[in-house]
Design a protein around this motif. Structure first.
Motif, short mmCIF file in Angstrom:
data_model
loop_
_atom_site.label_atom_id
_atom_site.label_comp_id
_atom_site.label_asym_id
_atom_site.label_seq_id
_atom_site.Cartn_x
_atom_site.Cartn_y
_atom_site.Cartn_z
N LEU A 286 0.83 -1.20 0.00
CA LEU A 286 0.00 0.00 0.00
C LEU A 286 0.86 1.26 0.00
CD1 LEU A 286 -2.77 1.35 0.18
CD2 LEU A 286 -2.67 1.07 2.66
N THR A 287 1.87 1.29 0.85
CA THR A 287 2.75 2.45 0.87
C THR A 287 3.60 2.54 -0.40
OG1 THR A 287 4.45 1.21 2.09
CG2 THR A 287 2.85 2.45 3.38
N PHE A 288 3.88 1.39 -1.01
CA PHE A 288 4.64 1.38 -2.27
C PHE A 288 3.88 2.09 -3.38
CE2 PHE A 288 5.67 -0.84 -6.29
CZ PHE A 288 7.02 -0.53 -6.37
N MET A 289 2.56 2.16 -3.28
CA MET A 289 1.77 2.83 -4.31
C MET A 289 2.15 4.30 -4.46
SD MET A 289 -0.11 0.43 -5.53
CE MET A 289 1.19 -0.74 -5.12
N ILE A 290 2.63 4.91 -3.39
CA ILE A 290 3.08 6.30 -3.48
C ILE A 290 4.24 6.41 -4.46
CG2 ILE A 290 4.08 8.24 -2.20
CD1 ILE A 290 2.69 7.10 0.31
N HIS A 291 5.21 5.53 -4.29
CA HIS A 291 6.39 5.56 -5.15
C HIS A 291 6.03 5.15 -6.58
CE1 HIS A 291 8.39 6.00 -1.36
NE2 HIS A 291 7.95 4.82 -0.96
N LEU A 292 5.11 4.22 -6.71
CA LEU A 292 4.71 3.79 -8.04
C LEU A 292 4.02 4.92 -8.80
CD1 LEU A 292 4.56 1.48 -10.06
CD2 LEU A 292 2.41 0.75 -9.00
N GLY A 293 3.16 5.68 -8.11
CA GLY A 293 2.50 6.81 -8.75
C GLY A 293 3.49 7.89 -9.18
N LEU A 294 4.47 8.18 -8.31
CA LEU A 294 5.50 9.15 -8.68
C LEU A 294 6.36 8.63 -9.82
CD1 LEU A 294 6.57 10.35 -5.11
CD2 LEU A 294 5.30 11.67 -6.83
N SER A 295 6.62 7.34 -9.83
CA SER A 295 7.39 6.73 -10.92
C SER A 295 6.65 6.86 -12.25
CB SER A 295 7.67 5.26 -10.60
OG SER A 295 8.35 4.62 -11.66
N GLN A 373 12.49 0.33 2.66
CA GLN A 373 11.67 1.38 2.06
C GLN A 373 12.47 2.31 1.14
OE1 GLN A 373 8.18 1.59 2.23
NE2 GLN A 373 8.69 -0.45 2.98
N LEU A 374 13.63 2.76 1.58
CA LEU A 374 14.42 3.68 0.76
C LEU A 374 14.90 3.03 -0.53
CD1 LEU A 374 16.51 5.51 3.50
CD2 LEU A 374 14.72 6.51 2.09
N VAL A 375 15.39 1.80 -0.44
CA VAL A 375 15.90 1.15 -1.65
C VAL A 375 14.77 0.74 -2.59
CG1 VAL A 375 18.06 0.41 -0.63
CG2 VAL A 375 16.06 -1.08 -0.44
N ASP A 376 13.62 0.38 -2.02
CA ASP A 376 12.47 0.05 -2.86
C ASP A 376 12.01 1.27 -3.64
OD1 ASP A 376 10.63 -1.68 -3.96
OD2 ASP A 376 9.26 -1.65 -2.25
N ALA A 377 11.97 2.42 -2.97
CA ALA A 377 11.61 3.66 -3.64
C ALA A 377 12.63 4.01 -4.72
CB ALA A 377 11.51 4.79 -2.62
N ALA A 378 13.91 3.84 -4.41
CA ALA A 378 14.96 4.21 -5.36
C ALA A 378 14.91 3.36 -6.62
CB ALA A 378 16.33 4.08 -4.69
N GLN A 379 14.63 2.06 -6.46
CA GLN A 379 14.64 1.20 -7.65
C GLN A 379 13.42 1.46 -8.53
OE1 GLN A 379 12.64 -1.76 -8.42
NE2 GLN A 379 11.29 -1.45 -6.66
N VAL A 380 12.25 1.69 -7.95
CA VAL A 380 11.07 1.91 -8.79
C VAL A 380 11.12 3.27 -9.47
CG1 VAL A 380 9.47 2.94 -7.09
CG2 VAL A 380 8.58 1.49 -8.93
N MET A 381 11.73 4.26 -8.84
CA MET A 381 11.87 5.56 -9.49
C MET A 381 12.85 5.46 -10.66
SD MET A 381 9.72 7.38 -8.00
CE MET A 381 10.09 8.80 -8.99
#
Length: 471
Positions: A286-295, A373-381
């Motif tokens: 659910l929180t990953f959806m934030i990064h996915l939307g920005l990606s 969390q940080l690395v998951d955000a970095a890879q999807v971006m």
């Protein structure tokens, strides 16, 4: 000319990214809420049904998300075409994506009906395997409308019409909750169908979403004539979408497959660890959806700058999108570490005798999730930015190595030989994501971006990336 000379102008990109990204984040959260609703209602209904849906839902999602690579290929192609003012190419690419997801669905449907045997073959408990097979025999019928919806969403996103995606997805959430309520529990005179009711509700929801998007495109975007001459092939566009979509699908499969493999490994530990894993994974996703939307927003913005050949804006937009994602990751870490038991408990019936056992395991898993969390955000971006410049093949190789040759063995080694159980498996997930984040960002910033900035190329061995030609 080089793009690293001008001073970065990050602030001017924040507002456009948020204008695109917030509706996309909302739509991803709303889309995820559909699965979340299934998990919540089945958790209230029966823990065995919940565990089976975690397993079967992961199987469905792996197949669905791989086919969605063809849909996601639409976003950079249409964004880049619109940046050049080429509406014809945007339309043709979208039509061919619809062809590709239809072909893919026909090829994948048999796996849905063979799923019970597959679950047994990988060591799942017979009761869970049977329930999971029952779920997929019905839910498989929704594979085509689900992927068609993804194509339409990608098309509309590239046109920067993200608000309608949000509203349609919110309507789907309401519809799914209503369908689940009457079909899982047997309300309003309907029979009590349990996990079969959840599967029927998912198919019905996907059909509702598809019809709403068709109606919108037909009414509000008649100039694109998207549904005229659907039978007529455009093989150049077909090859373009296929060439981008296969690596995108396989890249996503590598990551999603890693998380699905983690569900299989947790299944070896028993029903309660699997249920706890499913809940913790739902929260982290659910929180990953934030990064996915920005990606996704980064893909659109980068695709538009590709069409205009504005490399300075491309660089600055990429930096801005990464900074926004990092801020969201830090806030998520604080949330996971401050109230893990409360979050896990939301998914369980207060009177369930297994509640405390599930919460105890789930809390440990959620704390482990905070680590990546940080690395998951970095890879999807990085993936989103690379898709915007239509660079998909190397990310596929990086993802495969990171997730399957590093993440999966580490997850198994920590979880079983070292005896760390579910927490060990999740530490392996963190390792795979960290390697992917580092390699993907190095590839973009040290290889792709300098290559784009060469105009004309200074080195004939390293030509600049060029937009696809108009047909």
């Amino acid at each position: 000319m080089g793009i690293m000379t001008p001073k970065p102008d990050i602030r001017s990109h924040i507002r456009p990214l948020l204008a695109l990204g917030l509706p996309l984040i909302g739509s991803h959260v709303a889309q995820f809420a559909i699965t979340l609703t299934d998990t919540l209602m089945l958790g209230w209904y029966d823990v065995s049904a919940l565990a089976a849906q975690v397993l079967a839902g992961g199987f469905f999602f792996v197949i669905f998300i791989t086919g969605s690579g063809f849909a996601w290929a639409v976003t950079p192609v249409v964004a880049e075409a619109e940046g050049r003012g080429d509406t014809t190419q945007a339309r043709r690419a979208t039509r061919m994506a619809l062809w590709l997801v239809a072909i893919y669905t026909v090829l994948m449907l048999p796996l849905m009906y063979l799923s019970e045997g597959l679950f047994l073959a990988i060591g799942q408990e017979p009761e869970i395997a049977a329930l999971g097979g029952t779920y997929l025999a019905i839910a498989g019928l929704g594979l085509l409308p689900a992927n068609v919806v993804m194509v339409f969403k990608s098309f509309l996103s590239a046109l920067e019409r993200t608000r309608v995606i949000l509203w349609v997805t919110l309507a789907a959430v309401v519809a799914n909750a209503g369908f689940n309520g009457v079909l899982i529990f047997g309300h309003l005179g309907f029979p009590e169908l349990g996990i079969r009711g959840a599967a029927i509700a998912s198919v019905a929801t996907q059909l509702v979403s598809m019809l709403l998007l068709i109606a919108y495109i037909q009414r509000r975007l008649p100039e694109h004539t998207l549904f005229q001459r659907m039978w007529r092939p455009d093989w150049d566009s077909f090859r373009q979408v296929f060439g981008l979509g296969v690596p995108i699908g396989l890249t996503t499969l590598a990551e999603v497959g890693l998380f699905s493999a983690s569900s299989v490994m947790l299944g070896w530990l028993g029903e309660i660890p699997l249920a706890a894993h499913g809940i913790a994974l739902q929260i982290a996703s659910l929180t990953f959806m934030i990064h996915l939307g920005l990606s996704n927003a980064a893909t659109i913005r980068v695709g538009r700058t590709m069409g205009r050949r504005d490399w300075t804006a491309l660089r600055d937009g990429a930096i801005a999108s990464i900074l926004l994602s990092m801020v969201a990751a830090v806030l998520t870490i604080v949330l996971f570490l401050s109230m893990p038991a409360t979050l896990i408990g939301l998914f369980l019936d207060p009177d369930d005798p297994q509640r405390e056992a599930v919460i105890a395991i789930g809390v440990a898993l959620l704390i482990a999730a905070a680590l990546f969390q940080l690395v998951d955000a970095a890879q999807v971006m990085a993936i989103g930015i690379l898709r915007g410049v239509q660079e998909t093949r190397v990310p596929m190789y990086i993802a495969t190595v990171s997730y399957w040759l590093i993440g999966l063995p580490v997850a198994y080694g920590f979880g079983f030989p070292l005896g760390l159980g579910g927490v060990g498996v999740w530490l392996g997930l963190a390792a795979g994501l960290a390697v992917a984040a580092v390699l993907l960002n190095l590839w973009f910033w040290r290889q792709v971006l300098p290559r784009l900035s060469v105009d004309p190329p200074e080195d004939p061995e390293v030509p600049p990336l060029k937009p696809f030609p108009a047909p």
